[in-house]
Design an enzyme around this catalytic site. Structure first.
Site, PDB file in Angstrom:
ATOM      1  N   GLU A 176      27.616  71.173  -8.951  1.00  0.00           N
ATOM      2  CA  GLU A 176      27.853  71.584  -7.570  1.00  0.00           C
ATOM      3  C   GLU A 176      27.613  73.082  -7.410  1.00  0.00           C
ATOM      4  O   GLU A 176      28.030  73.889  -8.253  1.00  0.00           O
ATOM      5  CB  GLU A 176      29.282  71.251  -7.132  1.00  0.00           C
ATOM      6  CG  GLU A 176      29.534  69.769  -7.002  1.00  0.00           C
ATOM      7  CD  GLU A 176      30.887  69.443  -6.383  1.00  0.00           C
ATOM      8  OE1 GLU A 176      31.136  68.264  -6.104  1.00  0.00           O
ATOM      9  OE2 GLU A 176      31.688  70.376  -6.178  1.00  0.00           O
ATOM     10  N   SER A 229      32.990  59.624  -4.265  1.00  0.00           N
ATOM     11  CA  SER A 229      34.053  59.615  -5.282  1.00  0.00           C
ATOM     12  C   SER A 229      34.550  61.040  -5.475  1.00  0.00           C
ATOM     13  O   SER A 229      33.774  61.930  -5.805  1.00  0.00           O
ATOM     14  CB  SER A 229      33.521  59.070  -6.608  1.00  0.00           C
ATOM     15  OG  SER A 229      33.125  57.739  -6.492  1.00  0.00           O
ATOM     16  N   ASN A 272      28.266  62.247   2.095  1.00  0.00           N
ATOM     17  CA  ASN A 272      28.361  60.852   1.681  1.00  0.00           C
ATOM     18  C   ASN A 272      29.547  60.204   2.383  1.00  0.00           C
ATOM     19  O   ASN A 272      30.621  60.805   2.460  1.00  0.00           O
ATOM     20  CB  ASN A 272      28.541  60.780   0.156  1.00  0.00           C
ATOM     21  CG  ASN A 272      28.521  59.361  -0.365  1.00  0.00           C
ATOM     22  OD1 ASN A 272      28.248  58.413   0.372  1.00  0.00           O
ATOM     23  ND2 ASN A 272      28.810  59.200  -1.632  1.00  0.00           N
ATOM     24  N   SER A 312      27.082  64.232  -4.780  1.00  0.00           N
ATOM     25  CA  SER A 312      27.696  63.344  -3.807  1.00  0.00           C
ATOM     26  C   SER A 312      26.627  62.753  -2.892  1.00  0.00           C
ATOM     27  O   SER A 312      25.800  63.470  -2.338  1.00  0.00           O
ATOM     28  CB  SER A 312      28.717  64.123  -2.966  1.00  0.00           C
ATOM     29  OG  SER A 312      29.308  63.293  -2.004  1.00  0.00           O
TER      30      SER A 312
END
Length: 863
Positions: free
Chosen positions: A450, A230, A226, A180
């Site tokens: 992640e 998304s 961010n 991100s």
């Protein structure tokens, strides 16, 4: 430097292991190296310096660039690339493929606003966090379109995909990934805009581009990493006809983060569309009974309702125009916004009581029911009670506050998720075309690997997807390596490549994979998250990629390709089931709005109508696994192009480069895997002519007589002179291939020769320059003397002429003044003389007259 993983797994990369087992071989004193040191905070960092003396004990001295000398283990020292290799466009062209060299090259290019770099077939895009108009202007676009520019760029990747599709008739794909804030969304939009420019003209490309604002509003949100992150993955298939024109598109979405609708971490926001709706025109908010965003529980969890520099009201207008452009009329738009408003009011419903919960007084329940098109009493009963069917009997069980709140949140999440799916279907219907699709380019914008302090079910799914894509990535790289070895007639049977199949088996294998055990526990009536953790540990404890956490029985570790990640099984069963209680589902079915009934049908996977039954619903892991298998199969049927987006710092600040953060991302996105695969084969490869020209001058004079031989023969002479073993190189048809670290001695000697040549040239050129300078200086002095003398004489002559001219002018002027005075004096005298004479004449005449009169009087007296 030896490193021990905090998770207990053996480290995947070591400075002196995977990177530098033979890295210092052949290097001499004063060779440029990188050494691993510690900064003021005790964190590891790479520093550059010159190699000193190597000891038998396995240590060596290094003189850093700041003048400090230290002794370090040879395992923590790796060679640095020569200065000629600075700022290379392709990382695989580096003489030494190691972590600090890769970071140094990326940093050098980033400081020059060169944000794109290649790593073999992979494009690395480092987010600049600022506008770069010069990188995306019309002139740059035209250069890539005309194939006159080959520098790394997302335009070049899109252009090659398009041209390969046209020439070979093979479907293409662009896999864009990164964490991100790395710039995936912007990179995807840039690629789509370039393809629209290449293949536009029919109007469909504009509709394809108009999908971006819609998907961003409904699928993107502000996170700590961010401002426009998304929160779902998407695959955009762009369809082309036989002439290369865009004729349609299709969008697939993956794993929308539904939990963000009802909860956000501090400093984060829910999806953009909620804030845009609350900031819309007064008529819209009044019609939907909306208030400011601060009034809604679902929007203030993160204590952040605005983003600096973002105008939500303006973005809402843009959203409405985009929805209209893709064929969603204003009536349907209003109904979408109506359901969004209902979600916000659902979040404001409060409950009172302990055992038998009741809905607290307030307008939220009535407004939510009205906006959903259901009866208020039905919605109220569905929120505070649960109907249990036992045989033919139905038992109504009251819920406590926690259960009621969970049901309310589940309803909100399901409505939003199904609304998002409905919107994607409408977009696909708008982009569909009946014309025959000749080929396509698929653009995959998907979340990156992640690893947080606390990772849950969502992170496992995301990392599972990345493991799958990494396997595709490795297979693609392996195939490219095989193709090159085959084309060069190189024996590659001894080149072994590892993959991540063990980790994939740990996650997805039946019946003893993590997802399989999770699904098994989801159908057990008395299963709990703690029992799930026990089952996982019992079944998988012996797996080399799995490790239990001794301090917390709910936590286990998985060693992914990008590194170990800890997972906490709390709420896994509920998240995997993703089941909406039948009472709440029936409320959606009973809505007077057909769109809400369609949303209910999406939740069950069947055509649900009032009073109907639904089919068995797949778990989240089953659905996601099926989607992932379909995605990988689709990508396998294409020729893939990989773009890895990198976030250079956590502060989202321009011109800031954090090596530690970037190195972790390079591992996560597989760039270091490119290097690893290259190192396992023959990473150093040169055309015969280039290798011969580069190293032939290092040969003794008696051996340079072979220079008249062919380039391939000259390469063998060089190899023999430097005693490189046969197993460490292979001669191809047009290139020579060498194992990693084999040209260190040659590069070191070459650098010393070049430094010596530069030193000699410096001295000779300095002498020549000084001598030439002295000659020029003397010539200039003489020239200046002649010039100034001639100029002085001319000035003197000019002064004389001016003096004579001034004397003549003065004489003439004096003569003129004297003449004028004389003329005036004569005129004055003449005037005075005339006046006197006139006076005398008058006097004489007066006397004569007087005498005459006297005579006449006398005569008269006499008479």
């Amino acid at each position: 430097m030896s490193r021990t993983s905090k998770s207990g797994f053996a480290p995947q990369e070591r400075a002196g292991g995977a990177w530098g087992a033979d890295a210092l071989e052949g290097l001499g004193r004063n060779s440029r190296v990188w050494v691993q040191t510690q900064d003021s905070d005790g964190n590891d960092e790479w520093s550059s310096g010159a190699l000193g003396v190597s000891n038998v004990s396995g240590t060596c001295s290094v003189t850093l660039d700041n003048g400090k000398t230290l002794t370090a283990p040879t395992s923590s020292v790796v060679p640095a690339n020569p200065s000629i290799m600075k700022n290379v466009e392709d990382l695989t062209q580096l003489t030494y493929l190691n972590e600090p060299s890769i970071l140094d090259d990326l940093n050098t290019r980033y400081n020059q606003d060169l944000i794109y770099t290649r790593a073999g077939p992979v494009l690395i895009a480092v987010n600049p966090f600022k506008k770069l108009p010069s990188a995306y202007g019309q002139e740059i676009l035209q250069r890539y379109r005309d194939s006159t520019c080959t520098q790394p760029h997302v335009f070049l990747v899109a252009d090659r995909a398009f041209n390969t599709m046209r020439q070979d008739g093979v479907n293409q794909s662009m896999v864009i990934s990164g964490e991100s804030g790395a710039g995936k969304t912007e990179t995807t939009k840039i690629a789509m805009q370039y393809l629209a420019t290449l293949a536009g003209g029919g109007g469909m490309e504009e509709r394809v581009l108009q999908t971006n604002p819609i998907l961003e509003a409904f699928g993107n949100a502000k996170t700590l990493r961010n401002n426009n992150s998304s929160r779902f993955g998407k695959l955009i298939d762009i369809h082309f006809d036989s002439s290369g024109r865009i004729i349609g598109a299709h969008i697939e979405t993956y794993l929308l983060e539904k939990s963000r609708v009802v909860h956000q971490a501090k400093g984060e926001r829910s999806y953009h569309v909620f804030y845009q709706l609350c900031g819309s025109a007064e008529e819209m908010t009044k019609d939907l009974g909306l208030e400011s965003a601060e009034k809604y529980r679902y929007l203030v969890n993160g204590e952040c309702v605005s983003i600096p520099g973002i105008d939500d009201a303006k973005d809402f207008q843009h959203l409405c125009k985009s929805m209209l452009a893709i064929g969603i009329p204003k009536d349907d738009q209003r109904q979408v916004f109506q359901f969004l408003a209902a979600i916000l009011w659902l979040g404001n419903i409060d409950f009172t009581g302990d055992e038998a919960t009741q809905v607290a007084a307030g307008p939220a329940l009535g407004l939510a029911a009205s906006l959903l098109g259901v009866r208020e009493r039905e919605l109220k009963n569905a929120l505070i009670t649960r109907t249990i069917t036992t045989g033919k009997e139905k038992i109504v069980k009251p819920l406590n506050q926690v259960q009621a709140g969970e049901g309310r949140d589940a309803l909100a999440k399901c409505i939003y998720s199904s609304l998002f799916d409905w919107l994607v279907d409408r977009i696909n219907a708008s982009l569909a075309d009946n014309r025959k699709c000749s080929s396509s380019i698929s653009i995959l914008d998907i979340y990156g690997f992640e690893s947080f302090q606390n990772n849950s079910f969502e992170q496992l799914c995301i990392n599972y997807a990345n493991e799958r894509l990494q396997q595709l990535f490795n297979q693609h790289l392996f195939k490219l390596e095989q193709d090159e070895y085959t084309a060069e007639e190189i024996d590659w049977t001894e080149v072994k490549f590892e993959d991540n199949k063990a980790c994939l088996d740990l996650i997805e294998q039946r019946p003893a994979g993590i997802l399989s055990i999770l699904d098994e526990q989801c159908i057990m009536p008395k299963a709990t998250d703690a029992l799930l953790a026990e089952k996982l540990i019992f079944a998988l404890e012996e797996h080399p990629r799995f490790r239990r956490e001794a301090k917390d029985p709910m936590v286990f570790h998985v060693n992914h390709y990008a590194g170990p990640v800890n997972y906490n099984t709390s709420n896994w069963l509920e998240k995997n089931r993703d089941v909406l209680q039948a009472d709440l589902l029936q409320v959606m079915v009973s809505s007077k709005y057909e769109q809400m009934q369609d949303c209910a049908a999406r939740l069950t996977g069947s055509d649900v109508k009032p009073g109907g039954k639904s089919k068995t619903k797949l778990s989240v892991s089953q659905r996601f696994k099926g989607q992932l298998q379909t995605l990988v199969k689709r990508l396998n049927d294409t020729s893939p192009h990989f773009v890895r987006c990198i976030k250079p710092n956590a502060q989202l600040a321009p011109s800031s480069f954090d090596p530690k953060l970037i190195l972790q991302q390079l591992r996560c996105c597989g760039v270091l895997e490119v290097v690893r695969i290259s190192r396992q084969g023959y990473p150093t490869r040169y055309p015969h002519s280039v290798f011969s020209e580069r190293y032939s001058f290092l040969l003794p004079p008696e051996m340079q007589a072979h220079q008249k031989a062919s380039s391939a023969q000259m390469c063998l002479v060089i190899i023999k002179h430097f005693a490189i073993q046969d197993k460490m190189f292979q001669m191809g048809r047009t290139k020579i291939f060498l194992r990693a670290g084999q040209i260190g001695q040659m590069e070191d000697l070459r650098a010393r020769y070049i430094r010596s040549a530069v030193l000699i040239q410096k001295i000779v050129r300095g002498y020549v320059a000084r001598r030439r300078f002295r000659r020029l200086r003397n010539a200039v002095i003489r020239t200046q003397a002649i010039y100034w003398g001639e100029r002085a004489r001319r000035e003197y002559e000019q002064l004389l002429r001016q003096h004579y001219a001034s004397m003549r002018i003065a004489a003439t002027w004096k003569m003129y003044r004297a003449r004028r005075w004389f003329v005036r004096a004569v005129a004055a005298a003449t005037t005075m003389e005339m006046a006197v004479r006139r006076w005398l004449v008058r006097c004489r005449c007066a006397r004569r007259l007087s005498d005459r009169l006297k005579r006449q009087e006398a005569v008269q007296r006499k008479q």
